[in-house]
Write a protein that holds these residues in place. Sequence first.
Motif, short mmCIF file in Angstrom:
data_model
loop_
_atom_site.label_atom_id
_atom_site.label_comp_id
_atom_site.label_asym_id
_atom_site.label_seq_id
_atom_site.Cartn_x
_atom_site.Cartn_y
_atom_site.Cartn_z
N ASN A 151 -6.07 -2.77 5.01
CA ASN A 151 -5.74 -1.34 5.03
C ASN A 151 -4.36 -1.16 5.65
OD1 ASN A 151 -8.53 0.93 5.26
ND2 ASN A 151 -8.32 -0.90 4.01
N GLY A 152 -3.70 -0.10 5.27
CA GLY A 152 -2.41 0.22 5.84
C GLY A 152 -2.01 1.64 5.49
N ARG A 153 -0.88 2.08 6.07
CA ARG A 153 -0.42 3.44 5.84
C ARG A 153 1.02 3.39 5.30
NH1 ARG A 153 -2.22 8.00 8.34
NH2 ARG A 153 -3.12 6.78 10.05
N PRO A 154 1.20 3.59 3.98
CA PRO A 154 2.57 3.62 3.44
C PRO A 154 3.27 4.89 3.89
CG PRO A 154 0.91 3.36 1.71
CD PRO A 154 0.20 3.78 2.94
N ASP A 155 4.58 4.83 4.01
CA ASP A 155 5.35 6.04 4.28
C ASP A 155 5.03 7.10 3.23
OD1 ASP A 155 6.49 4.98 6.49
OD2 ASP A 155 8.51 4.77 5.66
N TYR A 156 4.87 8.32 3.67
CA TYR A 156 4.55 9.47 2.82
C TYR A 156 3.12 9.42 2.28
CZ TYR A 156 9.59 8.79 2.68
OH TYR A 156 10.89 8.52 3.02
N GLY A 157 2.26 8.62 2.87
CA GLY A 157 0.89 8.52 2.39
C GLY A 157 -0.08 8.37 3.53
N GLY A 158 -1.36 8.30 3.19
CA GLY A 158 -2.40 8.16 4.19
C GLY A 158 -2.92 6.73 4.26
N GLN A 159 -3.77 6.48 5.26
CA GLN A 159 -4.37 5.16 5.44
C GLN A 159 -5.34 4.87 4.30
OE1 GLN A 159 -3.45 3.47 8.18
NE2 GLN A 159 -4.73 1.65 8.09
N ALA A 160 -5.23 3.69 3.71
CA ALA A 160 -6.09 3.34 2.58
C ALA A 160 -6.06 1.84 2.37
CB ALA A 160 -5.64 4.06 1.32
N ARG A 161 -6.98 1.36 1.54
CA ARG A 161 -6.94 -0.05 1.16
C ARG A 161 -5.72 -0.29 0.28
NH1 ARG A 161 -11.67 -1.95 -2.54
NH2 ARG A 161 -12.84 -2.00 -0.59
N LEU A 162 -4.93 -1.29 0.67
CA LEU A 162 -3.72 -1.60 -0.09
C LEU A 162 -3.76 -2.98 -0.72
CD1 LEU A 162 -0.98 -0.12 2.29
CD2 LEU A 162 -2.17 0.96 0.38
#
Length: 766
Positions: free
Chosen positions: A179-190
Amino acid sequence: MSLRKLLCTAAVAAFLVTVTPPAGAVEQSQPDEIDALPFMPAPATQVWATRSLSAQPGQQAPQFLRLDIARLTPRFVTSDSPGTVTITGSIVNVGDRKVSDIVLRLERGESLDTEDDLRKALREPAAAEAVQPKFTPIAGSLEPGQQKDFTLDVPLRGTDPTSLQVDQPGIYPILANVNGRPDYGGQARLAALSTLLPVLGVPGGETKGKPGAVAKLTVLWPIADKPRLVRLGGPGQSELVDDELTTSLSVNGRLYGLLQAYEQAITSMSTGMCLAIDPDLLRTVQAMSTGYSVRGGAEGRGEVEAKLWLDRLKLAVAGRCVVALPYADADLVALNRAKLGTMRSLAVTDGPKLIKDVLGVQPLPDLVWPEDGVLDQSTFDELVTPQPDKRYTGVKSVLLDPSGVADAPGTAPVVIGGQHPVTAVKIDSMVSDALQGSDSRPRTLSGVTSPVESQPVSVQNALAVLVFRAGWQGDGRNVLVTPPRRWNAPLSEMTEFLAAAQKLVGSGYAAQTGLEELTESTPSVTNAKVAYPAEAGAREISTVISDSVTNQSVQLNGLVAAMQQEDSEHAAPADLADPLWLGLLRAMSGAWRSNEQGARSAADISQGEINGLTGMVGVTQPNSPILLGSGDSPIPVTITNKLDVRVTVRIALADTPGIRKLDLADQVLPARGERVVRVPVEVLRSGRFPVNVRLTTPEGVALGDSVKLEVSSSAYGTITVIVTVIAGIALVLLSGRRIYKRVRARNGENGGAPSIENVTPEKSSA
């Protein structure tokens, strides 16, 4: 609603999707807070919360992180295994923006207890949400292109927050979830990798009981490659398409690894292992071992590597089970569809002889393992039918995928009935297909991938299926494992799989069974039939390639028919033609399935070799124009044969205005000889004529290039003379007739009186 309101509503919705974390996502926190407050799991189907504005519904979400697993231990859990599962690898930012709060955990699903459940898990990653432990922080953030290595230790059992809570033996789906948090987005499975973990015994707990009837395990180990030989010659004279085999035969190379894994396993799997060898690869490596060149003129670099590898192979197979693949792993069904029966027979008969000559071991006789393990009925009938001249005795046993056999329940060998009954040994497709990995499978929208053939843990799913066969089914089934023909797994994965097989045999869950024992067994089912799945036809060599090879075979047949051996000291036609037939088989190799460009290249190479042979016979260009002394003078043509066989040729003159070719018998050119042949012609007029001459075989196969002769003639031909004489006679007759008519006309004007020229004048009177 007005257009302005619609646009405003869409803009607000896009803004909310961009800034609002999806349901179930965690709030951002500092790494030191993660241990105190475990991350809540992202839903299994959740992807990154925002999509590209240009993305259409159903398109794959943008990828930000890639999970690379370098090692998973243990791969096969037994009661004496460590109490923890350790995964080692790296996380790479492959996106275009920074990703923060990167965390990882190992999840597991419920045990897969049936074969259907396993098959579904191999097609699509199984759910792994039964146990979702605490996330472990990996990196605070990764910029685009950055990588973070990690090692994660997960307890197999117990109450630890990161434990998998495995209390009973089983085949468990596990998921490495990032899981992680991309810039301009929310925490999610990546990123995520799904695989299966076989647990035959829980460390410190229960062990799966041994079945009443153990699995009968056989492994057919492939030694094959795509065709690379262009031309076979003496020491230093062979030519290859490229020099990639040097790398493959060297330490850490693919073929080196296949042989090394076999050598390591054969001591304890001496009965249950058999090598499947492509004779074309064997011939290529043998040619490399005596020196060779690469297409384009470069000298080959792999002479030493080829010799060492070939010597090791000879030692490894001494007294062992060996199977000959069709030569160049030719697509037998495609050959049959193209009506290339002679080539199909060559594909299954030339290989065993070569293997015996080179390796000193006799392959299992009259056995065929076709591409994909399937045959259509027509090809099967042709393969099993002996030829009247006894040069081909027919196939007696075949290795087939279960989808290629109908009316044949169970896993035991069966008899495919008919005029020539054949024993069919069935491959375990579930284990074998799992070894293929998931290179061709698309990434799912949830970002979950499966092990890939060329990467670490690529055999994990196959290993789990093998353990299931031995530990759970307990019906004494035959398990014939056949890795992909050109298997590209790392050496560590090959040895991992074979080590698991040895462990199952050593612990009594499986028993070794020789392939020869299966082919010579007496099946209880004797009315099985051949089946050819529709999808198998779609994978055949294309008709474009088979049509090209058919045309080349017609050309080669015509050339062979025109050849005769000069004497015992000269070559036989087969000495020149057989290498070209083998070249045509390389163009029809199963290695080119799904590789149209590779097949076209191989077909171009075989055509070039045939052209090179036909180009050795032809017309020699004269040094000066040819002057004909009379209208029926023959044209002298010099023809040359550089081949070591006698060749019957036909001289062909292109239609030329002013010259007519007369009949000429076929000419026999001696081996490495030259002749001047006087070609009878009829010159219809004087002048200079460009005459195109070339040679063909009696069947019309063109030999050499067309040569333009400059022919001059100042004499009239016989026809021209006759026409001139007739014209002269006609002119004389017409002239006489005209004079005669004029005389008669004048006599008629004087009323029959004599002409004035004949009257004597009277004397006048005085």
